[in-house]
Design a protein around this motif. Sequence first.
Motif, PDB file in Angstrom:
ATOM      1  N   LEU A 116       9.221  -4.233  12.419  1.00  0.00           N
ATOM      2  CA  LEU A 116      10.606  -4.372  12.842  1.00  0.00           C
ATOM      3  C   LEU A 116      11.266  -2.991  12.798  1.00  0.00           C
ATOM      4  O   LEU A 116      10.999  -2.191  11.905  1.00  0.00           O
ATOM      5  CB  LEU A 116      11.347  -5.344  11.928  1.00  0.00           C
ATOM      6  CG  LEU A 116      12.584  -6.041  12.512  1.00  0.00           C
ATOM      7  CD1 LEU A 116      12.189  -6.924  13.696  1.00  0.00           C
ATOM      8  CD2 LEU A 116      13.269  -6.892  11.454  1.00  0.00           C
ATOM      9  N   THR A 117      12.133  -2.712  13.751  1.00  0.00           N
ATOM     10  CA  THR A 117      12.770  -1.397  13.855  1.00  0.00           C
ATOM     11  C   THR A 117      13.411  -0.947  12.549  1.00  0.00           C
ATOM     12  O   THR A 117      13.911  -1.763  11.771  1.00  0.00           O
ATOM     13  CB  THR A 117      13.836  -1.393  14.969  1.00  0.00           C
ATOM     14  OG1 THR A 117      14.465  -0.102  15.013  1.00  0.00           O
ATOM     15  CG2 THR A 117      14.893  -2.463  14.720  1.00  0.00           C
ATOM     16  N   GLU A 118      13.408   0.355  12.321  1.00  0.00           N
ATOM     17  CA  GLU A 118      14.040   0.900  11.121  1.00  0.00           C
ATOM     18  C   GLU A 118      15.552   0.984  11.269  1.00  0.00           C
ATOM     19  O   GLU A 118      16.266   1.163  10.288  1.00  0.00           O
ATOM     20  CB  GLU A 118      13.469   2.290  10.813  1.00  0.00           C
ATOM     21  CG  GLU A 118      11.987   2.270  10.451  1.00  0.00           C
ATOM     22  CD  GLU A 118      11.450   3.658  10.177  1.00  0.00           C
ATOM     23  OE1 GLU A 118      12.248   4.619  10.215  1.00  0.00           O
ATOM     24  OE2 GLU A 118      10.237   3.787   9.914  1.00  0.00           O
ATOM     25  N   ASN A 119      16.028   0.861  12.497  1.00  0.00           N
ATOM     26  CA  ASN A 119      17.467   0.918  12.761  1.00  0.00           C
ATOM     27  C   ASN A 119      18.117  -0.386  12.307  1.00  0.00           C
ATOM     28  O   ASN A 119      17.915  -1.435  12.908  1.00  0.00           O
ATOM     29  CB  ASN A 119      17.714   1.143  14.263  1.00  0.00           C
ATOM     30  CG  ASN A 119      19.167   1.432  14.576  1.00  0.00           C
ATOM     31  OD1 ASN A 119      20.072   0.897  13.927  1.00  0.00           O
ATOM     32  ND2 ASN A 119      19.402   2.272  15.567  1.00  0.00           N
ATOM     33  N   GLU A 120      18.894  -0.314  11.223  1.00  0.00           N
ATOM     34  CA  GLU A 120      19.485  -1.508  10.624  1.00  0.00           C
ATOM     35  C   GLU A 120      20.333  -2.305  11.610  1.00  0.00           C
ATOM     36  O   GLU A 120      20.340  -3.532  11.601  1.00  0.00           O
ATOM     37  CB  GLU A 120      20.335  -1.120   9.404  1.00  0.00           C
ATOM     38  CG  GLU A 120      19.544  -0.643   8.206  1.00  0.00           C
ATOM     39  CD  GLU A 120      18.694  -1.735   7.592  1.00  0.00           C
ATOM     40  OE1 GLU A 120      19.049  -2.922   7.720  1.00  0.00           O
ATOM     41  OE2 GLU A 120      17.665  -1.405   6.965  1.00  0.00           O
ATOM     42  N   SER A 121      21.068  -1.603  12.459  1.00  0.00           N
ATOM     43  CA  SER A 121      21.976  -2.281  13.390  1.00  0.00           C
ATOM     44  C   SER A 121      21.243  -2.997  14.516  1.00  0.00           C
ATOM     45  O   SER A 121      21.837  -3.812  15.228  1.00  0.00           O
ATOM     46  CB  SER A 121      22.964  -1.268  13.982  1.00  0.00           C
ATOM     47  OG  SER A 121      22.287  -0.295  14.769  1.00  0.00           O
ATOM     48  N   GLU A 122      19.935  -2.713  14.688  1.00  0.00           N
ATOM     49  CA  GLU A 122      19.177  -3.304  15.791  1.00  0.00           C
ATOM     50  C   GLU A 122      18.096  -4.292  15.331  1.00  0.00           C
ATOM     51  O   GLU A 122      17.382  -4.858  16.151  1.00  0.00           O
ATOM     52  CB  GLU A 122      18.531  -2.207  16.641  1.00  0.00           C
ATOM     53  CG  GLU A 122      19.532  -1.315  17.364  1.00  0.00           C
ATOM     54  CD  GLU A 122      18.852  -0.340  18.300  1.00  0.00           C
ATOM     55  OE1 GLU A 122      17.641  -0.079  18.121  1.00  0.00           O
ATOM     56  OE2 GLU A 122      19.527   0.150  19.213  1.00  0.00           O
ATOM     57  N   LYS A 123      17.990  -4.494  14.017  1.00  0.00           N
ATOM     58  CA  LYS A 123      16.919  -5.340  13.494  1.00  0.00           C
ATOM     59  C   LYS A 123      16.964  -6.761  14.057  1.00  0.00           C
ATOM     60  O   LYS A 123      15.955  -7.313  14.491  1.00  0.00           O
ATOM     61  CB  LYS A 123      16.969  -5.393  11.968  1.00  0.00           C
ATOM     62  CG  LYS A 123      16.428  -4.141  11.276  1.00  0.00           C
ATOM     63  CD  LYS A 123      16.470  -4.289   9.764  1.00  0.00           C
ATOM     64  CE  LYS A 123      15.996  -3.044   9.044  1.00  0.00           C
ATOM     65  NZ  LYS A 123      14.554  -2.769   9.217  1.00  0.00           N
ATOM     66  N   ARG A 124      18.164  -7.365  14.048  1.00  0.00           N
ATOM     67  CA  ARG A 124      18.263  -8.751  14.537  1.00  0.00           C
ATOM     68  C   ARG A 124      18.025  -8.840  16.035  1.00  0.00           C
ATOM     69  O   ARG A 124      17.420  -9.808  16.518  1.00  0.00           O
ATOM     70  CB  ARG A 124      19.612  -9.344  14.134  1.00  0.00           C
ATOM     71  CG  ARG A 124      19.646  -9.769  12.674  1.00  0.00           C
ATOM     72  CD  ARG A 124      20.985 -10.286  12.189  1.00  0.00           C
ATOM     73  NE  ARG A 124      20.843 -10.878  10.853  1.00  0.00           N
ATOM     74  CZ  ARG A 124      20.692 -10.164   9.741  1.00  0.00           C
ATOM     75  NH1 ARG A 124      20.700  -8.828   9.812  1.00  0.00           N
ATOM     76  NH2 ARG A 124      20.548 -10.769   8.569  1.00  0.00           N
ATOM     77  N   ALA A 125      18.491  -7.842  16.761  1.00  0.00           N
ATOM     78  CA  ALA A 125      18.245  -7.819  18.205  1.00  0.00           C
ATOM     79  C   ALA A 125      16.747  -7.686  18.477  1.00  0.00           C
ATOM     80  O   ALA A 125      16.207  -8.327  19.392  1.00  0.00           O
ATOM     81  CB  ALA A 125      19.012  -6.669  18.851  1.00  0.00           C
ATOM     82  N   HIS A 126      16.090  -6.856  17.689  1.00  0.00           N
ATOM     83  CA  HIS A 126      14.644  -6.685  17.848  1.00  0.00           C
ATOM     84  C   HIS A 126      13.914  -7.993  17.550  1.00  0.00           C
ATOM     85  O   HIS A 126      13.009  -8.403  18.286  1.00  0.00           O
ATOM     86  CB  HIS A 126      14.144  -5.571  16.918  1.00  0.00           C
ATOM     87  CG  HIS A 126      12.689  -5.249  17.075  1.00  0.00           C
ATOM     88  ND1 HIS A 126      12.022  -4.382  16.248  1.00  0.00           N
ATOM     89  CD2 HIS A 126      11.758  -5.697  17.976  1.00  0.00           C
ATOM     90  CE1 HIS A 126      10.761  -4.300  16.629  1.00  0.00           C
ATOM     91  NE2 HIS A 126      10.572  -5.086  17.667  1.00  0.00           N
ATOM     92  N   ALA A 127      14.311  -8.657  16.476  1.00  0.00           N
ATOM     93  CA  ALA A 127      13.684  -9.925  16.110  1.00  0.00           C
ATOM     94  C   ALA A 127      13.865 -10.969  17.204  1.00  0.00           C
ATOM     95  O   ALA A 127      12.937 -11.722  17.533  1.00  0.00           O
ATOM     96  CB  ALA A 127      14.256 -10.436  14.792  1.00  0.00           C
TER      97      ALA A 127
END
Length: 322
Positions: A116-127
């Motif tokens: 999962l991306t290391e970018n905290e703000s994009e984690k849910r979008a990535h999931a």
Amino acid sequence: MDIVIIENQFTQTVEAVSKVTGWAVDRKIILAIASTYVATGKVFDGEKYKNVVEEMKKRTSWMSPLRTSIGYSLAANMMEQDDTEQAIKTLLNNEKILKEANFKRGNFSFIGAQFLTENESEKRAHAQTARALYEAIRKYHRFLTSFDDIPYTVLLSSPNDDVVLRAETMNRYYKELRTYQFGAGNELQWLSQILTFLSADYDSNLVASVATIRDYLKKQDVKVKYMHYPLLGFLAILQLNNGQLQQIADLYHDLKGMKLLKWHREFVLFMAVQIIIYDLSKVQQSLTMAIMSSIELLIQAQQAMMLSAVTAAAVASNSSTS
């Protein structure tokens, strides 16, 4: 490469891992951990490993998959981080986010959580994108697509990914690979997924390259089994030449004689490829710019792929004997 040195390192690492895991962990997982350390040339720190395992247990319930073999394997990855406690927290948080995206919790969701991306703000979008890719793949292969595809959907997606295009390309690769006498099944699906590692766009050269690599290795008396299919995808992406493939074949035959692998010959090709890929990463002039920028992730993905294959085999074995 000195096979005596490799065998000694492998034997020592297997013993060190076994001291911490005891009999609770599937032998295949122990061999997978040890082979990764030998391939990367790193020394296994048993005490640090034990501390990571204990910290992981403190943060999970008795029913957590991390209390099983998969936890011991992921602990080996966690201990490579500067801040192991934070690495464990991140893994648990990432897996929680994947569960919120409707991925079923289990061995494979934790393997996928690593990507999962290391970018905290994009984690849910990535999931969410990973879940959308999972569903898109499932439309083409309803009965093949299952929990063991989770790591690939996370690895191969990004918050702004075109999942429809990627799934379509994967299916196109799958169908074309069948015309080259590749056997249908989960392993072929994983191979077709790996071929989109660098791009979701179809590459007309990749499938022929995979078939050429398979045939070359077979001519060198390398046993290429179904579980090795994804490895062929990594080799095709790396665009290895015949000389480099010959290195893999030669190392394969050297490793085949190791005592610890006598009853686990499926690991021989995994180890040979890992070692050669790691060596290539240290001599990056032989790689394309696209691969050079992705080589670290490619190595991690190859290791995760081996873990996924081993875990799937262990689960299948346990199911057949229960």
